[in-house]
Enzyme design. Structure first.
Site, PDB file in Angstrom:
ATOM      1  N   GLU A 137       0.900  -1.296  -0.091  1.00 55.25           N
ATOM      2  CA  GLU A 137      -0.108   0.007   0.100  1.00 55.25           C
ATOM      3  C   GLU A 137       0.822   1.212  -0.101  1.00 55.25           C
ATOM      4  O   GLU A 137       2.054   1.315   0.239  1.00 55.25           O
ATOM      5  CB  GLU A 137      -0.868   0.058   1.272  1.00 55.25           C
ATOM      6  CG  GLU A 137      -1.634  -1.088   1.392  1.00 55.25           C
ATOM      7  CD  GLU A 137      -2.191  -1.414   2.831  1.00 55.25           C
ATOM      8  OE1 GLU A 137      -3.088  -0.487   3.398  1.00 55.25           O
ATOM      9  OE2 GLU A 137      -1.340  -1.965   3.544  1.00 55.25           O
TER      10      GLU A 137
ATOM     11  N   LYS B  62       2.450   4.351   1.626  1.00 54.53           N
ATOM     12  CA  LYS B  62       2.903   5.109   2.392  1.00 54.53           C
ATOM     13  C   LYS B  62       2.586   6.574   2.584  1.00 54.53           C
ATOM     14  O   LYS B  62       3.441   7.267   2.123  1.00 54.53           O
ATOM     15  CB  LYS B  62       4.270   4.740   2.953  1.00 54.53           C
ATOM     16  CG  LYS B  62       4.646   5.152   4.462  1.00 54.53           C
ATOM     17  CD  LYS B  62       6.069   5.067   4.591  1.00 54.53           C
ATOM     18  CE  LYS B  62       6.452   5.109   6.194  1.00 54.53           C
ATOM     19  NZ  LYS B  62       6.370   6.709   6.580  1.00 54.53           N
TER      20      LYS B  62
ATOM     21  N   ASP C 270       1.890  10.545   3.373  1.00 52.60           N
ATOM     22  CA  ASP C 270       2.652  11.228   4.349  1.00 52.60           C
ATOM     23  C   ASP C 270       1.704  12.373   4.773  1.00 52.60           C
ATOM     24  O   ASP C 270       1.616  13.379   4.249  1.00 52.60           O
ATOM     25  CB  ASP C 270       3.455  11.798   3.500  1.00 52.60           C
ATOM     26  CG  ASP C 270       4.841  12.619   4.165  1.00 52.60           C
ATOM     27  OD1 ASP C 270       4.988  12.234   5.274  1.00 52.60           O
ATOM     28  OD2 ASP C 270       5.866  13.011   3.399  1.00 52.60           O
TER      29      ASP C 270
ATOM     30  N   TYR D 205      -6.583   2.574   6.587  1.00 56.64           N
ATOM     31  CA  TYR D 205      -5.932   1.442   5.948  1.00 56.64           C
ATOM     32  C   TYR D 205      -5.838   0.300   6.938  1.00 56.64           C
ATOM     33  O   TYR D 205      -5.360  -0.899   6.858  1.00 56.64           O
ATOM     34  CB  TYR D 205      -4.422   1.497   5.524  1.00 56.64           C
ATOM     35  CG  TYR D 205      -3.649   2.358   6.664  1.00 56.64           C
ATOM     36  CD1 TYR D 205      -3.607   3.942   6.529  1.00 56.64           C
ATOM     37  CD2 TYR D 205      -3.030   1.755   7.609  1.00 56.64           C
ATOM     38  CE1 TYR D 205      -2.890   4.431   7.398  1.00 56.64           C
ATOM     39  CE2 TYR D 205      -2.614   2.606   8.470  1.00 56.64           C
ATOM     40  CZ  TYR D 205      -2.305   3.900   8.449  1.00 56.64           C
ATOM     41  OH  TYR D 205      -1.828   4.813   9.524  1.00 56.64           O
TER      42      TYR D 205
ATOM     43  N   LYS E  38      11.083   3.484   2.021  1.00 55.39           N
ATOM     44  CA  LYS E  38      10.937   4.808   1.872  1.00 55.39           C
ATOM     45  C   LYS E  38      11.645   5.127   0.590  1.00 55.39           C
ATOM     46  O   LYS E  38      12.463   4.527   0.249  1.00 55.39           O
ATOM     47  CB  LYS E  38      11.829   5.451   3.370  1.00 55.39           C
ATOM     48  CG  LYS E  38      11.084   4.824   4.563  1.00 55.39           C
ATOM     49  CD  LYS E  38      10.299   6.314   5.145  1.00 55.39           C
ATOM     50  CE  LYS E  38      11.172   7.298   5.581  1.00 55.39           C
ATOM     51  NZ  LYS E  38      10.439   8.576   6.000  1.00 55.39           N
TER      52      LYS E  38
ATOM     53  N   CYS F 111      12.229  46.345 -18.283  1.00 49.19           N
ATOM     54  CA  CYS F 111      12.144  44.836 -19.080  1.00 49.19           C
ATOM     55  C   CYS F 111      13.722  44.446 -19.455  1.00 49.19           C
ATOM     56  O   CYS F 111      14.395  45.437 -20.225  1.00 49.19           O
ATOM     57  CB  CYS F 111      11.493  45.181 -20.202  1.00 49.19           C
ATOM     58  SG  CYS F 111      11.523  43.420 -21.080  1.00 49.19           S
TER      59      CYS F 111
ATOM     60  N   CYS G  36      13.859  44.377 -23.551  1.00 48.22           N
ATOM     61  CA  CYS G  36      13.732  45.611 -24.362  1.00 48.22           C
ATOM     62  C   CYS G  36      13.845  46.801 -23.717  1.00 48.22           C
ATOM     63  O   CYS G  36      13.890  48.034 -24.236  1.00 48.22           O
ATOM     64  CB  CYS G  36      12.370  45.733 -25.031  1.00 48.22           C
ATOM     65  SG  CYS G  36      11.011  46.033 -23.879  1.00 48.22           S
TER      66      CYS G  36
ATOM     67  N   CYS H  20       5.784  43.650 -19.188  1.00 48.82           N
ATOM     68  CA  CYS H  20       6.325  44.634 -20.065  1.00 48.82           C
ATOM     69  C   CYS H  20       5.057  45.115 -20.935  1.00 48.82           C
ATOM     70  O   CYS H  20       4.725  44.302 -21.546  1.00 48.82           O
ATOM     71  CB  CYS H  20       7.450  44.074 -20.798  1.00 48.82           C
ATOM     72  SG  CYS H  20       7.907  45.014 -22.135  1.00 48.82           S
TER      73      CYS H  20
ATOM     74  N   CYS I 189       8.989  43.856 -27.988  1.00 45.28           N
ATOM     75  CA  CYS I 189       9.739  42.889 -27.171  1.00 45.28           C
ATOM     76  C   CYS I 189       9.850  41.732 -27.720  1.00 45.28           C
ATOM     77  O   CYS I 189       9.040  41.023 -27.949  1.00 45.28           O
ATOM     78  CB  CYS I 189       8.802  43.095 -25.856  1.00 45.28           C
ATOM     79  SG  CYS I 189       9.942  42.293 -24.522  1.00 45.28           S
TER      80      CYS I 189
HETATM   81 ZN   LIG Z   1      10.217  44.151 -22.931  1.00 49.14          ZN
END
Ligand SMILES: [Zn+2]
Length: 641
Positions: A105, A107, A109, A210, A295, A387, A390, A403, A409
Site C-alpha cells: 500500500e 505510505k 505522508d 488502512y 521509503k 524590461c 527591451c 512589459c 519586445c
Molecule cells: Zn520588454
C-alpha cells in the site's frame, strides 16, 4: 423528528457518494436545499442528531487537547531504503514460513489518526501520539467531509488512517492564503492540531484508512479483509496490491508514479496479508516483524538561493526564476526553481542568500516552498523596473509585473508565435523555437498574421530549409487556415485563456465575431470564466480589432457547427434569463433550457420568445414588458421543468 432522521441519512448517503466514491448522484443545488431544510428543523426543534452533517462545519474552539488511550497499541513500522533490504527481509521471513503472501500500500505522508466508533456512531478521533496515548481531536476530525459519522457496524471498533491534505486542496489554499503553507504535510498536522475546528475545516482535509485496529467481536483475518471491512463501512481507502513473490512486489513498487497522485506519499508499506501468520511471526521490541516501510528518496530538500532572473513571457508577464546553489533532488542536480510571480516572492518572504525549501513538482523545474533559514546578509529581492529584454518601463498588475511593449519586445513576439503554431493551437508543423527566431530575425515578423504573408522564396532562403521542408512549411501554414474555433481562440494567446476555456468559449459563442463583442456580464455566466479571465478577454478584443479583421481577410474565421437540437418544452424558443434565481445559477438554468430545446440569449429583442424573471430583475424585465414579450417567474419556470 422523523423528517430530521430521514434528512440526515439522505445527506450522509449523498456525502458518501460524493466524497468517498466520487460518484455524486445529486446536484449541489439539490444537496444544499436538503441541507438547509435540516438546518431549519434543527434550529426549530433545538436538537441536532449525533450524526448530523451540520456538525461538519466545525464547532467552537476548544481550550486544550485531552489525552486519549488507544484500545490497542499503534505500532510504528521498521523502515528500509533499498530493494536489497526488502529481499533480505523476505528471505528472513521465508526461513520461518515458506508460504507468504504480501500486500503493498501507499505510505501516506500526513498525520496518523485513530477513530473509535460505538453503536455505529463516531465516538472519538485521536492522533497516534506515542502509539499508546494520543490527543483527542474529535472536533477537528469531524470537519473532514469524507469521514462517516455513522457506520453499519454496531460494535466497538477502532480504525486507523492517515489524515492528508490533497495537493489540489493545498494549492488552492495557498493561492489565497496570507500565510501560505510550506507543504501539505505541515498543512494537515497544523490543521488537526489546531484548537479551532473552523481552521481545520478551512483546509479541506481528507482521511484515507488502512487498518482495523480493534474490533469488539473477534478480529479481521487479513489485510485484504481489513480494506474490505473499511470499504463496507464507508471509509475511504486506497489501492492494495497482493503478491506472494517479493520480486513482483519490487517491480510493483518501482512502477509507482507518485507524481501522478493528488497526495504525498513517502514510501510503500509491505505487510504479511494473513493475520494468523502475523501472530506467528510476532514483534521485536519496537516493530512488528510482519511489516516493512520502504521509503522513497526525499522529494524535498533545501539549498541556498543565489539570485533571481526575470523572464518575459508571450503575454509580457515577467516570471522570476530562482538560481540555486546546485543540490541533488530525486537523483537530479537542481540549479533552478520557479517562484511564480512577484507576489509569491513577497508572500514566501524569500531573499537572496537565504536557504530555501524546494520540492520536486510535476513540471520539469522544481518549486520553492518557503524559507528554511535567513542570514544577516540575506538581501531583499527587488522587482525590476525595466524590461530585461527591451528596456521598457514595467508596470504591476496584481501579483504580476508586465512589459507593455507588446509590439517590439522580442521574447513576447517569439513566445506569441510559438504558442500560435503549437499543437493545441494552429498546429503548424515544423516550427521549433529556433525556426521562429530565424523567421523573426530574417523577415521582421511580429504578429501571427505575418506568417501567412511569407513567400516560398523567403522561406527557402532560411538556413536549413531545402525544397521539401519549405513546401511542408507553406502547406502547413495554408492548412492551418481551416482550423477549429477552439484551437483558434487558444491560438490568439489571450492572457489566462487556456485550452479548456477556449473550448467553453467556442461552444458558447460559436464564432469569433460573437466572442469579440461579448460583454463581461455574458462571459462570467460561463462556469469556467471568472472575473479576471473575463476582463482579459474583453480587453484583448478591445485592443485587437484590427488583428481579428486581418485574420478574417486571410480566410481564418472558423465557426462551430450547429448543435444538435434537443426537443422539449422550450423547443424553438429564444429564452432570456434575468435577475437572480434561488434554485439555480444562471449557467445551470441555461443548461436546463438548452436540454429542453430552447436557445438562451443574453439580450431582449423583438425575436425573444420568453423572459424568465428572477429576483431584482432590472432593465431586461422592463424591456420585455415594453415589447410585450411573455415573462414568467421562477416558480412557473420550475413547473415547466
Ligand atoms: Zn520588454
Amino acid at each position: 423528528m422523523e423528517r430530521m432522521r430521514e434528512l440526515v441519512d439522505l445527506l450522509n448517503k449523498y456525502a458518501y457518494q460524493y466524497y468517498v466514491l466520487d460518484e455524486p448522484t445529486v446536484s449541489d443545488v439539490q444537496y444544499d436545499a436538503l441541507y438547509n431544510e435540516l438546518l431549519a428543523l434543527e434550529k426549530e426543534s433545538g436538537t441536532v442528531l449525533p450524526d448530523s452533517p451540520t456538525k461538519k462545519i466545525g464547532g467552537d474552539p476548544i481550550k486544550a487537547f485531552t489525552p486519549h488511550v488507544h484500545i490497542n497499541k499503534l505500532y510504528s513500522l521498521d523502515k528500509c531504503n533499498s530493494f536489497e533490504e526488502l529481499r533480505a527481509w523476505d528471505a528472513k521471513l521465508r526461513q520461518l514460513k515458506a508460504d507468504i503472501e504480501y500486500t503493498v500500500e501507499y505510505k501516506l505522508d500526513g498525520l496518523t489518526l485513530c477513530l473509535t466508533y460505538e453503536g455505529g456512531l463516531l465516538k472519538c478521533a485521536a492522533t497516534r501520539g506515542n502509539g499508546e496515548v494520543g490527543e483527542d481531536v474529535t472536533a477537528q476530525v469531524l470537519t473532514v467531509k469524507s469521514i462517516p459519522t455513522r457506520i453499519p457496524y454496531n460494535g466497538v471498533v477502532e480504525v486507523q488512517g492517515e489524515g492528508i491534505m490533497r495537493l489540489s486542496a493545498f494549492n488552492k489554499y495557498n493561492e489565497t492564503a496570507t500565510e501560505p503553507l510550506k507543504n501539505a504535510r505541515n498543512g494537515v498536522a497544523g490543521a488537526i492540531r489546531n484548537l479551532d475546528p473552523k481552521v481545520t475545516a478551512s483546509r479541506n482535509l481528507d482521511v484515507i484508512f488502512y487498518n482495523v485496529n480493534y474490533l469488539e467481536d473477534g478480529y479481521v483475518p487479513s489485510q485484504e479483509e481489513n480494506i474490505k471491512f473499511l470499504k463496507d463501512n464507508r471509509f475511504k481507502t486506497e489501492t492494495l496490491f497482493k503478491s506472494s513473490d517479493m520480486e513482483e512486489v519490487i517491480s510493483y513498487i518501482s512502477k509507482v508514479d507518485r507524481q501522478s497522485l493528488d497526495f504525498l506519499i513517502d514510501g510503500m508499506v509491505i505487510k504479511v496479508n494473513s493475520v494468523a501468520l502475523r501472530e506467528e511471526l510476532g514483534y521485536t521490541e519496537k516493530f512488528p516483524r510482519w511489516a516493512m516501510a520502504y521509503k522513497f528518496e526525499a522529494e524535498e530538500t533545501s539549498t541556498k538561493l543565489l539570485d533571481v532572473e526575470w523572464n518575459v513571457g508571450r503575454t509580457g508577464k515577467l516570471t522570476p526564476l530562482a538560481i540555486l546553489e546546485a543540490v541533488e533532488l530525486c537523483g537530479v542536480t537542481v540549479k533552478r526553481a520557479t517562484l511564480n510571480n512577484y507576489g509569491d516572492i513577497l508572500r514566501k518572504k524569500v531573499k537572496i542568500g537565504s536557504n530555501v525549501f524546494i520540492r520536486r513538482s510535476n513540471d520539469v523545474i522544481p518549486e520553492i516552498l518557503g524559507v528554511a533559514e535567513d542570514f544577516e546578509d540575506s538581501k531583499q529581492i527587488l522587482p525590476p523596473t525595466r524590461c530585461p529584454s527591451c528596456g521598457s518601463e514595467l508596470y504591476e498588475d496584481g501579483a504580476h509585473i508586465f512589459c507593455p511593449n507588446e509590439e517590439n519586445c522580442l521574447p513576447q513576439i517569439i513566445g506569441r508565435l510559438e504558442h500560435f503554431c503549437s499543437k493545441d493551437c494552429m498546429d503548424i508543423r515544423g516550427i521549433s523555437e529556433s525556426t521562429v527566431t530565424q523567421i523573426v530575425n530574417a523577415f521582421g515578423v511580429k504578429e501571427p498574421t505575418d506568417l501567412y504573408k511569407l513567400t516560398r522564396e523567403q522561406i527557402g532562403k532560411l538556413e536549413g530549409f531545402k525544397d521539401k521542408k519549405t513546401e511542408n512549411f507553406i502547406a502547413s501554414v495554408e492548412k492551418s487556415k481551416s482550423t477549429s474555433l477552439p484551437a483558434f481562440i487558444n491560438a490568439l494567446g489571450i492572457e489566462n485563456v487556456g485550452k479548456k476555456a477556449a473550448k467553453d468559449l467556442a461552444e458558447r459563442f460559436r464564432n469569433i465575431d460573437a466572442l469579440s463583442v461579448a460583454t463581461k456580464e455574458e462571459l462570467v455566466t460561463i462556469d469556467e470564466v471568472g472575473d479576471v479571465m473575463a476582463d482579459c478577454i474583453v480587453s484583448y478584443f478591445a485592443r485587437h480589432k484590427d488583428r481579428i479583421e486581418e485574420f478574417k481577410s486571410l480566410g481564418i474565421n472558423p465557426q462551430m457547427e450547429e448543435k444538435q437540437k434537443s426537443e422539449g418544452v422550450f423547443s424553438g424558443l429564444k429564452v432570456v434569463l434575468t435577475g437572480t434565481l434561488s434554485a439555480f445559477s444562471r449557467t445551470v438554468a441555461a443548461k436546463e433550457i438548452e436540454a429542453r430545446g430552447g436557445e438562451v440569449t443574453s439580450s431582449v429583442t423583438k425575436l425573444t420568445d420568453l423572459v424568465i424573471v428572477g429576483e431584482d430583475a432590472g432593465s431586461k424585465k422592463a424591456k420585455a414588458e415594453k415589447l410585450g414579450i411573455k415573462t414568467i417567474n421562477e416558480q412557473e419556470f420550475l413547473k415547466l421543468l
